[in-house]
Design a protein around this motif. Structure first.
Motif, short mmCIF file in Angstrom:
data_model
loop_
_atom_site.label_atom_id
_atom_site.label_comp_id
_atom_site.label_asym_id
_atom_site.label_seq_id
_atom_site.Cartn_x
_atom_site.Cartn_y
_atom_site.Cartn_z
N GLU A 49 0.83 -1.20 0.00
CA GLU A 49 0.00 0.00 0.00
C GLU A 49 0.87 1.26 0.00
N LEU A 50 1.97 1.23 0.75
CA LEU A 50 2.91 2.35 0.72
C LEU A 50 3.47 2.55 -0.69
N ALA A 51 3.82 1.44 -1.34
CA ALA A 51 4.33 1.51 -2.70
C ALA A 51 3.29 2.10 -3.65
N ARG A 52 2.03 1.68 -3.47
CA ARG A 52 0.95 2.18 -4.32
C ARG A 52 0.77 3.68 -4.13
N ARG A 53 0.82 4.14 -2.88
CA ARG A 53 0.63 5.57 -2.62
C ARG A 53 1.79 6.39 -3.18
N THR A 54 3.00 5.83 -3.09
CA THR A 54 4.16 6.53 -3.63
C THR A 54 4.06 6.67 -5.14
N SER A 55 3.66 5.60 -5.80
CA SER A 55 3.58 5.61 -7.26
C SER A 55 2.48 6.52 -7.77
N SER A 56 1.54 6.87 -6.88
CA SER A 56 0.42 7.72 -7.30
C SER A 56 0.78 9.20 -7.28
N PHE A 57 1.97 9.54 -6.76
CA PHE A 57 2.39 10.94 -6.76
C PHE A 57 2.49 11.45 -8.19
N SER A 58 1.94 12.56 -8.47
CA SER A 58 2.06 13.15 -9.80
C SER A 58 3.30 14.01 -9.88
N ASP A 59 3.73 14.31 -11.12
CA ASP A 59 4.96 15.06 -11.33
C ASP A 59 4.97 16.41 -10.64
N HIS A 60 3.79 17.06 -10.51
CA HIS A 60 3.81 18.42 -9.97
C HIS A 60 4.17 18.45 -8.49
N ARG A 61 4.18 17.29 -7.83
CA ARG A 61 4.58 17.24 -6.42
C ARG A 61 6.09 17.11 -6.27
N ARG A 62 6.77 16.83 -7.35
CA ARG A 62 8.22 16.69 -7.27
C ARG A 62 8.89 18.05 -7.25
N PRO A 63 9.91 18.23 -6.40
CA PRO A 63 10.63 19.51 -6.41
C PRO A 63 11.26 19.76 -7.77
N VAL A 64 11.27 21.01 -8.19
CA VAL A 64 11.88 21.40 -9.45
C VAL A 64 13.12 22.23 -9.14
N ILE A 65 14.23 21.87 -9.76
CA ILE A 65 15.49 22.60 -9.55
C ILE A 65 15.66 23.61 -10.68
N LYS A 66 15.55 24.88 -10.34
CA LYS A 66 15.71 25.94 -11.33
C LYS A 66 16.99 26.74 -11.13
N SER A 67 17.63 26.56 -9.98
CA SER A 67 18.83 27.33 -9.67
C SER A 67 19.68 26.59 -8.65
N PRO A 68 20.94 27.00 -8.45
CA PRO A 68 21.77 26.40 -7.40
C PRO A 68 21.14 26.53 -6.02
N ASP A 69 20.42 27.63 -5.78
CA ASP A 69 19.76 27.82 -4.48
C ASP A 69 18.73 26.72 -4.23
N ASP A 70 17.99 26.33 -5.28
CA ASP A 70 17.00 25.27 -5.14
C ASP A 70 17.66 23.96 -4.73
N ALA A 71 18.78 23.64 -5.38
CA ALA A 71 19.49 22.39 -5.09
C ALA A 71 20.05 22.41 -3.67
N ALA A 72 20.65 23.52 -3.28
CA ALA A 72 21.23 23.63 -1.95
C ALA A 72 20.16 23.56 -0.87
N SER A 73 19.02 24.21 -1.11
CA SER A 73 17.93 24.22 -0.13
C SER A 73 17.39 22.82 0.11
N LEU A 74 17.46 21.98 -0.91
CA LEU A 74 16.93 20.62 -0.82
C LEU A 74 17.68 19.79 0.22
N VAL A 75 18.96 20.07 0.41
CA VAL A 75 19.79 19.22 1.28
C VAL A 75 20.48 19.97 2.42
N MET A 76 20.38 21.30 2.43
CA MET A 76 21.14 22.10 3.38
C MET A 76 20.94 21.71 4.83
N GLU A 77 19.68 21.65 5.28
CA GLU A 77 19.43 21.43 6.70
C GLU A 77 19.96 20.10 7.20
#
Length: 231
Positions: free
Chosen positions: A94-122
């Motif tokens: 069921e966890l696998a099913r819910r994960t696979s149901s995520f649509s693309d718009h829920r995925r983070p989009v990297i548009k700049s170095p700041d976006d990439a750094a913010s993803l992992v900084m903390e």
């Protein structure tokens, strides 16, 4: 029970063939469906090992898609799979099913170095050792995964292009962003950082996966190779 009927437990198998040890050493992508299912089951029964039970389940349902639709009652009908094991398998599916149901718009989009750094900084700015990771992106620059490549002193032997790109190829990544931290808090790139970046980028060019940037994480600050004209 005679010797011909003896079945070794998973603990009695050679360590390199045990599913859990293989997962820890080689990663989950290296395991078969049966081995992953055996880890979920954890233990077998008096008559069968966890791998035997996993094999019986896969034989009953033929593939993961059919297994996904199995009810707890259907799983419980397999000898050795009681209500507890059936619930474990059903919950994981069921966890696998819910994960696979995520649509693309829920995925983070990297548009700049700041976006990439913010993803992992903390997470990465607090590490006391160097952690090297690869952010995997699709053709829309959406994050499809983050791979843990190595932990420890950053050097050429720790970051091998073959290991770095293995999962990127499996996941169908169009590009990657390299990320690692400096425990000192100073994100200034070293000569080794520059050499590794060049080597990985050249390897990416050969296999058709673009290395967009290399982000070095410091203490709440970062350095981008792309922004500084180093890549």
């Amino acid at each position: 029970m005679g010797p011909s009927h003896y079945r070794p437990t998973i603990k009695e198998l050679p360590e390199e063939t045990r599913p859990r040890e293989r997962l820890l050493k080689e990663g989950p992508e290296a395991l078969s469906d049966i081995e992953l299912l055996a880890i979920l089951l954890r233990t077998g029964s008096r008559e069968a090992t966890a791998i035997d039970l996993a094999s019986q389940i896969m034989a009953q349902f033929s593939n993961l898609r059919l297994l996904l639709g199995a009810t707890i009652e259907e799983l419980g009908e397999i000898k050795g799979v009681g209500p507890a094991k059936a619930c474990q398998v059903k919950a994981a599916l069921e966890l696998a099913r819910r994960t696979s149901s995520f649509s693309d718009h829920r995925r983070p989009v990297i548009k700049s170095p700041d976006d990439a750094a913010s993803l992992v900084m903390e997470e990465m700015r607090h590490f006391d050792r160097e952690h090297f990771r690869a952010i995997l992106l699709n053709t829309k620059n959406q994050v499809i995964g983050t791979d843990k490549v190595s932990v420890g002193t950053l050097n050429s032997s720790a970051v091998h292009p073959r290991e770095l790109f293995r999962n990127a190829i499996k996941r169908g990544a169009a590009s990657v962003i390299l990320v690692h931290n400096h425990p000192s808090g100073d994100p200034s790139p070293s000569r080794e950082d520059k050499d590794i970046t060049l080597r990985v980028k050249e390897a990416g060019n050969i296999i058709g996966i673009d290395v967009l940037d290399h982000i070095i994480i410091g203490d709440n600050k970062f350095t981008s190779f792309k922004a500084n004209g180093l890549i």
